[in-house]
Motif scaffolding. Sequence first.
Motif, mmCIF file in Angstrom:
data_model
loop_
_atom_site.group_PDB
_atom_site.id
_atom_site.type_symbol
_atom_site.label_atom_id
_atom_site.label_comp_id
_atom_site.label_asym_id
_atom_site.label_seq_id
_atom_site.Cartn_x
_atom_site.Cartn_y
_atom_site.Cartn_z
ATOM 1 N N LEU A 63 1.110 -1.007 -0.550
ATOM 2 C CA LEU A 63 0.077 -0.092 0.102
ATOM 3 C C LEU A 63 1.008 1.189 0.484
ATOM 4 O O LEU A 63 0.936 2.437 -0.988
ATOM 5 C CB LEU A 63 -1.094 0.349 1.327
ATOM 6 C CG LEU A 63 -1.776 1.013 1.846
ATOM 7 C CD1 LEU A 63 -3.053 1.181 -0.235
ATOM 8 C CD2 LEU A 63 -2.370 0.922 2.651
ATOM 9 N N GLU A 64 1.772 1.250 0.871
ATOM 10 C CA GLU A 64 2.866 2.475 0.599
ATOM 11 C C GLU A 64 3.444 2.737 -0.231
ATOM 12 O O GLU A 64 3.734 3.780 -0.886
ATOM 13 C CB GLU A 64 3.775 2.409 1.931
ATOM 14 C CG GLU A 64 4.841 3.100 2.343
ATOM 15 C CD GLU A 64 6.106 3.084 2.223
ATOM 16 O OE1 GLU A 64 6.872 4.444 2.927
ATOM 17 O OE2 GLU A 64 6.285 1.676 3.201
ATOM 18 N N ARG A 65 3.894 1.667 -1.124
ATOM 19 C CA ARG A 65 3.827 2.103 -2.423
ATOM 20 C C ARG A 65 3.361 2.730 -3.126
ATOM 21 O O ARG A 65 3.750 3.526 -4.386
ATOM 22 C CB ARG A 65 5.139 0.680 -3.124
ATOM 23 C CG ARG A 65 6.296 0.689 -2.519
ATOM 24 C CD ARG A 65 7.060 -0.951 -3.690
ATOM 25 N NE ARG A 65 6.261 -2.635 -3.058
ATOM 26 C CZ ARG A 65 6.612 -3.332 -1.950
ATOM 27 N NH1 ARG A 65 7.493 -2.919 -1.406
ATOM 28 N NH2 ARG A 65 5.647 -4.126 -2.087
ATOM 29 N N PHE A 66 1.876 2.382 -3.312
ATOM 30 C CA PHE A 66 1.458 2.756 -4.907
ATOM 31 C C PHE A 66 0.718 4.033 -4.022
ATOM 32 O O PHE A 66 0.363 4.956 -4.649
ATOM 33 C CB PHE A 66 -0.265 1.964 -4.157
ATOM 34 C CG PHE A 66 -0.980 2.194 -5.143
ATOM 35 C CD1 PHE A 66 -1.124 2.395 -7.065
ATOM 36 C CD2 PHE A 66 -2.260 2.892 -4.626
ATOM 37 C CE1 PHE A 66 -2.074 2.339 -7.409
ATOM 38 C CE2 PHE A 66 -3.137 3.837 -5.618
ATOM 39 C CZ PHE A 66 -2.759 3.659 -6.783
ATOM 40 N N LEU A 67 0.915 3.757 -2.639
ATOM 41 C CA LEU A 67 0.482 5.916 -2.224
ATOM 42 C C LEU A 67 1.355 6.766 -3.051
ATOM 43 O O LEU A 67 1.156 7.488 -3.240
ATOM 44 C CB LEU A 67 0.061 5.610 -1.208
ATOM 45 C CG LEU A 67 -1.574 4.672 -0.063
ATOM 46 C CD1 LEU A 67 -1.212 4.907 1.727
ATOM 47 C CD2 LEU A 67 -2.299 5.465 -0.685
ATOM 48 N N ARG A 68 2.386 6.051 -3.057
ATOM 49 C CA ARG A 68 4.011 7.006 -3.494
ATOM 50 C C ARG A 68 2.947 7.561 -4.751
ATOM 51 O O ARG A 68 3.353 8.659 -5.047
ATOM 52 C CB ARG A 68 4.781 6.450 -3.071
ATOM 53 C CG ARG A 68 5.433 6.390 -1.977
ATOM 54 C CD ARG A 68 7.193 6.169 -1.868
ATOM 55 N NE ARG A 68 7.213 5.973 -0.652
ATOM 56 C CZ ARG A 68 7.560 6.831 0.261
ATOM 57 N NH1 ARG A 68 7.798 7.421 0.391
ATOM 58 N NH2 ARG A 68 8.040 6.118 1.994
#
Length: 93
Positions: A63-68
Amino acid sequence: RMFRESCLAVEGNFLKDLNVLGRDLSKCVLVDNSPHAFGYQVDNGIPIESWFDDPNDTELLKLERFLRTLHGVKDTRTVIRKTFKTYQLIQEA
């Protein structure tokens, strides 16, 4: 953050309505392990796998990677719609 108590019960499903936040929906995301929660704002919805009691879970890292990728985007819904295509799943159901 919106939890179950913030949801609307509709035919046995719990839906989250981002409008109650009073924010610009082009800058909001809705992360949930139940796609039913996206019912009112499908293109704001980011589906994730359930992670309950799994010590090897990496969902939040994904999720963190996508949110970036959403950083600096004018309308998050455009990227979310293109990436997850939840609207298509609804049309095909």
